[in-house]
Design a protein around this motif. Structure first.
Motif, mmCIF file in Angstrom:
data_model
loop_
_atom_site.group_PDB
_atom_site.id
_atom_site.type_symbol
_atom_site.label_atom_id
_atom_site.label_comp_id
_atom_site.label_asym_id
_atom_site.label_seq_id
_atom_site.Cartn_x
_atom_site.Cartn_y
_atom_site.Cartn_z
ATOM 1 N N ARG A 257 9.299 35.476 -4.179
ATOM 2 C CA ARG A 257 8.595 34.320 -3.528
ATOM 3 C C ARG A 257 7.589 33.632 -4.249
ATOM 4 N NH1 ARG A 257 7.229 36.841 2.483
ATOM 5 N NH2 ARG A 257 9.346 36.710 3.481
ATOM 6 N N PRO A 258 7.276 32.383 -4.236
ATOM 7 C CA PRO A 258 6.229 31.655 -4.619
ATOM 8 C C PRO A 258 4.894 32.352 -4.262
ATOM 9 C CG PRO A 258 7.289 30.340 -3.270
ATOM 10 C CD PRO A 258 7.982 31.240 -3.445
ATOM 11 N N ASP A 259 3.903 32.202 -5.187
ATOM 12 C CA ASP A 259 2.598 32.596 -5.061
ATOM 13 C C ASP A 259 1.458 31.360 -4.633
ATOM 14 O OD1 ASP A 259 2.142 31.820 -7.527
ATOM 15 O OD2 ASP A 259 1.296 33.610 -8.561
ATOM 16 N N GLY A 260 2.237 30.336 -4.797
ATOM 17 C CA GLY A 260 1.366 29.011 -4.707
ATOM 18 C C GLY A 260 2.325 27.828 -4.256
ATOM 19 N N LEU A 261 1.888 27.150 -3.332
ATOM 20 C CA LEU A 261 2.833 26.099 -2.398
ATOM 21 C C LEU A 261 2.071 24.949 -2.463
ATOM 22 C CD1 LEU A 261 5.334 25.279 -1.202
ATOM 23 C CD2 LEU A 261 4.361 26.070 1.122
ATOM 24 N N PHE A 262 2.626 23.695 -3.201
ATOM 25 C CA PHE A 262 2.138 22.464 -2.888
ATOM 26 C C PHE A 262 3.124 21.519 -2.284
ATOM 27 C CE2 PHE A 262 1.902 18.298 -5.541
ATOM 28 C CZ PHE A 262 1.124 17.493 -4.525
ATOM 29 N N VAL A 263 2.357 21.196 -0.973
ATOM 30 C CA VAL A 263 3.355 20.272 -0.206
ATOM 31 C C VAL A 263 2.798 18.752 -0.053
ATOM 32 C CG1 VAL A 263 3.904 20.045 2.390
ATOM 33 C CG2 VAL A 263 3.501 22.366 1.448
ATOM 34 N N THR A 264 3.487 18.033 -0.595
ATOM 35 C CA THR A 264 3.141 16.697 -0.943
ATOM 36 C C THR A 264 2.908 15.407 0.342
ATOM 37 O OG1 THR A 264 5.278 15.578 -1.133
ATOM 38 C CG2 THR A 264 4.390 16.753 -3.129
ATOM 39 N N PRO B 168 11.612 12.314 -0.059
ATOM 40 C CA PRO B 168 13.050 11.983 -0.448
ATOM 41 C C PRO B 168 13.159 11.677 -1.862
ATOM 42 C CG PRO B 168 12.409 10.956 1.735
ATOM 43 C CD PRO B 168 11.085 11.537 1.076
ATOM 44 N N ALA B 169 14.036 12.039 -2.838
ATOM 45 C CA ALA B 169 14.273 11.700 -3.996
ATOM 46 C C ALA B 169 14.036 10.360 -4.474
ATOM 47 C CB ALA B 169 15.649 12.436 -4.583
ATOM 48 N N GLU B 170 14.589 9.210 -3.459
ATOM 49 C CA GLU B 170 14.398 8.113 -3.919
ATOM 50 C C GLU B 170 13.015 7.459 -3.763
ATOM 51 O OE1 GLU B 170 15.815 8.269 0.334
ATOM 52 O OE2 GLU B 170 16.149 9.324 -1.375
ATOM 53 N N ASN B 171 12.169 8.344 -3.145
ATOM 54 C CA ASN B 171 11.005 7.680 -2.837
ATOM 55 C C ASN B 171 9.895 7.680 -4.131
ATOM 56 O OD1 ASN B 171 7.949 8.036 -1.778
ATOM 57 N ND2 ASN B 171 9.028 7.489 0.047
ATOM 58 N N SER B 172 9.626 6.585 -4.648
ATOM 59 C CA SER B 172 8.674 6.319 -5.695
ATOM 60 C C SER B 172 7.389 7.399 -5.862
ATOM 61 C CB SER B 172 8.492 5.099 -6.284
ATOM 62 O OG SER B 172 7.707 4.680 -5.303
ATOM 63 N N THR B 173 6.947 7.458 -4.536
ATOM 64 C CA THR B 173 5.369 8.070 -4.328
ATOM 65 C C THR B 173 5.815 9.664 -4.346
ATOM 66 O OG1 THR B 173 4.588 6.410 -2.763
ATOM 67 C CG2 THR B 173 3.626 8.485 -2.786
ATOM 68 N N ALA B 174 6.767 10.197 -3.715
ATOM 69 C CA ALA B 174 7.307 11.486 -3.708
ATOM 70 C C ALA B 174 7.413 11.786 -5.273
ATOM 71 C CB ALA B 174 8.218 11.630 -2.918
ATOM 72 N N ALA B 175 8.277 11.041 -6.087
ATOM 73 C CA ALA B 175 8.579 11.358 -7.386
ATOM 74 C C ALA B 175 7.254 11.457 -8.241
ATOM 75 C CB ALA B 175 9.574 10.244 -7.962
ATOM 76 N N ASP B 176 6.378 10.788 -7.831
ATOM 77 C CA ASP B 176 5.150 10.605 -8.898
ATOM 78 C C ASP B 176 4.588 11.743 -8.494
ATOM 79 O OD1 ASP B 176 5.640 8.206 -9.900
ATOM 80 O OD2 ASP B 176 4.367 6.917 -8.708
ATOM 81 N N ARG B 177 4.245 12.470 -7.518
ATOM 82 C CA ARG B 177 3.616 13.480 -7.160
ATOM 83 C C ARG B 177 4.245 14.507 -7.894
ATOM 84 N NH1 ARG B 177 2.044 11.980 -0.613
ATOM 85 N NH2 ARG B 177 0.934 10.150 -1.308
ATOM 86 N N VAL B 178 5.627 14.799 -7.781
ATOM 87 C CA VAL B 178 6.627 15.732 -8.459
ATOM 88 C C VAL B 178 6.122 15.783 -10.015
ATOM 89 C CG1 VAL B 178 8.512 16.626 -9.094
ATOM 90 C CG2 VAL B 178 8.114 16.020 -6.832
ATOM 91 N N GLU B 179 6.018 14.636 -10.494
ATOM 92 C CA GLU B 179 5.814 14.487 -11.916
ATOM 93 C C GLU B 179 4.555 14.803 -12.194
ATOM 94 O OE1 GLU B 179 5.517 10.724 -15.340
ATOM 95 O OE2 GLU B 179 6.669 10.529 -13.649
ATOM 96 N N VAL C 121 0.842 -1.304 -0.116
ATOM 97 C CA VAL C 121 -0.230 0.009 0.037
ATOM 98 C C VAL C 121 0.996 1.302 0.307
ATOM 99 C CG1 VAL C 121 -1.711 -1.256 1.298
ATOM 100 C CG2 VAL C 121 -0.299 0.081 2.563
ATOM 101 N N ASP C 122 0.327 2.360 -0.761
ATOM 102 C CA ASP C 122 1.042 3.596 -0.522
ATOM 103 C C ASP C 122 2.174 3.685 -1.836
ATOM 104 O OD1 ASP C 122 1.372 6.095 0.437
ATOM 105 O OD2 ASP C 122 3.276 5.672 1.480
ATOM 106 N N MET C 123 3.062 2.660 -1.912
ATOM 107 C CA MET C 123 4.005 2.536 -2.635
ATOM 108 C C MET C 123 4.078 1.294 -3.425
ATOM 109 S SD MET C 123 8.144 3.090 -1.884
ATOM 110 C CE MET C 123 7.872 4.569 -0.765
ATOM 111 N N ALA C 124 4.274 1.394 -4.796
ATOM 112 C CA ALA C 124 4.392 0.085 -5.270
ATOM 113 C C ALA C 124 5.802 -0.771 -5.182
ATOM 114 C CB ALA C 124 4.547 0.261 -6.918
ATOM 115 N N LEU C 125 5.615 -2.015 -4.963
ATOM 116 C CA LEU C 125 6.559 -3.120 -4.644
ATOM 117 C C LEU C 125 6.575 -4.257 -5.630
ATOM 118 C CD1 LEU C 125 8.786 -2.983 -2.273
ATOM 119 C CD2 LEU C 125 7.352 -4.507 -1.114
ATOM 120 N N ALA C 126 7.520 -4.164 -6.592
ATOM 121 C CA ALA C 126 7.693 -5.022 -7.683
ATOM 122 C C ALA C 126 7.495 -6.497 -7.198
ATOM 123 C CB ALA C 126 9.109 -4.915 -8.377
ATOM 124 N N ALA C 127 7.984 -7.040 -6.189
ATOM 125 C CA ALA C 127 7.800 -8.346 -5.675
ATOM 126 C C ALA C 127 6.525 -8.603 -5.025
ATOM 127 C CB ALA C 127 8.972 -8.902 -4.913
#
Length: 339
Positions: free
Chosen positions: A233-240, A181-192, A141-147
């Motif tokens: 400064r930014p005028d909008g902020l997305f906190v994941t 964290p950069a290595e976290n796939s969930t974080a990477a997907d939200r940034v994408e 749950v929350d993050m994909a796991l290949a196995a």
């Protein structure tokens, strides 16, 4: 146990007595047995010792952060669904720590749980190979796991785009993103998803507006202070995630930045107490309780061999609480995709 008895030069019965403490053993003999146990890395199998039934009615739930309200709701969903099916739940909190997670996986294996639901600490370093080799079903749950045998996830790319489009709809043109964290796939997907949305809106991406943090309050706080220190400064902020949003809100308050007058902000997942202090905080909400329910249902179906493996994708929901009307609204109907 036979290997231990050979190494120590004693009978298997003596090894058993040492390990269980069921009878007096000569201190020197005990030392020999314990030294052999340490040398061989032996772990007693509780099933083999008769302390568990071969087919237990227990499932294990390993999560990454018990203090996060999202995981609390997932836990409740798992437990409610499991109890209806006659299963008990063992809860383990790994704190996003790979070593702690590995230890819990070993404990689960020894305890002979019928199956495991796991929110992985890492998509690449979490190792469930021993469980898979034993034929135990594992639902991620929350993050994909290949196995993993199956999974229940949210479409994080769409969720990231949904959050960013909300800020675009409020008229924001310089949108920052604080992610995990950069290595976290969930974080990477939200940034994408964030990047996809600003590109579609014709907004030029600025690398300095994307900050990778630790998914905790201090990470959100430091990242927000850094963003507010920019010349423009930014005028909008997305906190994941919600715990980083707590830190972001504290930084905004300390620096006298008003929501939504000075900046529009959108978080990810519920912050029950935050609405009392920040009634205009919008967010993207995952169906956490449903994720837990569905994960338990899938796991128990796998244990009972009632249906084939499934990977379920759920949609997140936009919860708009801004007092200013949207320039344009983009809200998708809830749906679930099963593959």
């Amino acid at each position: 146990m036979l290997d231990v008895s050979r190494e120590a030069g004693v009978s298997s019965a003596t090894v058993s007595r040492v390990l269980t403490g069921s009878a007096e053993v000569d201190p020197k003999t005990r030392m020999l047995v314990l030294a052999a146990v340490e040398k061989l890395g032996y772990r007693p199998n509780l099933v083999a010792r008769g302390l568990r039934r071969q087919a237990s009615q227990v499932i294990a739930l390993i999560i990454t952060d018990i203090e996060n309200p999202f995981y609390t709701a997932v836990c409740r969903g798992v437990e409610d669904s499991a109890r209806l099916a006659g299963y008990s739940v063992i809860l383990c909190n790994a704190d996003r720590d790979i070593e702690k997670e590995r230890e819990y996986l070993r404990v689960v294996e020894d305890q002979n749980a019928s199956g495991i639901i796991i929110s992985p600490a890492s998509a690449h370093r979490t190792d469930i190979s021993n469980l898979v080799a034993r034929g135990l079903p594992v639902i991620a749950v929350d993050m994909a796991l290949a196995a993993a045998t199956g999974s229940v996830l949210v479409d994080n790319k769409d969720a990231g785009a949904l959050a960013t489009n909300h800020l675009i709809g409020k008229g924001c043109t310089r949108i920052a993103c604080i992610t995990g964290p950069a290595e976290n796939s969930t974080a990477a997907d939200r940034v994408e998803g964030y990047r996809r949305a600003i590109a579609e809106a014709g907004i030029q991406e600025e690398p300095k507006l994307v900050i990778y943090a630790n998914y905790l309050e201090d990470g959100g706080y430091k990242a927000t202070r850094r963003l507010l220190g920019l010349k423009t400064r930014p005028d909008g902020l997305f906190v994941t995630n919600n715990r980083m949003a707590v830190g972001a809100l504290r930084a905004l308050q300390e620096m006298g930045v008003s929501i939504p007058d000075d900046i529009n902000i959108i978080g990810f997942d519920e912050l029950p107490w935050a609405l009392e202090l920040h009634p205009y905080l919008s967010l993207v909400r995952q169906p956490a309780y449903r994720i837990g329910q569905e994960a338990a249902r899938l796991l128990i179906a796998c244990i009972r061999k009632e249906e084939p493996v499934k990977h379920v994708i759920l949609d997140a929901e936009l919860v708009a609480r801004d007092r200013r009307p949207l320039a344009k609204a983009r809200k998708k109907p809830a749906k679930a995709t099963i593959t």
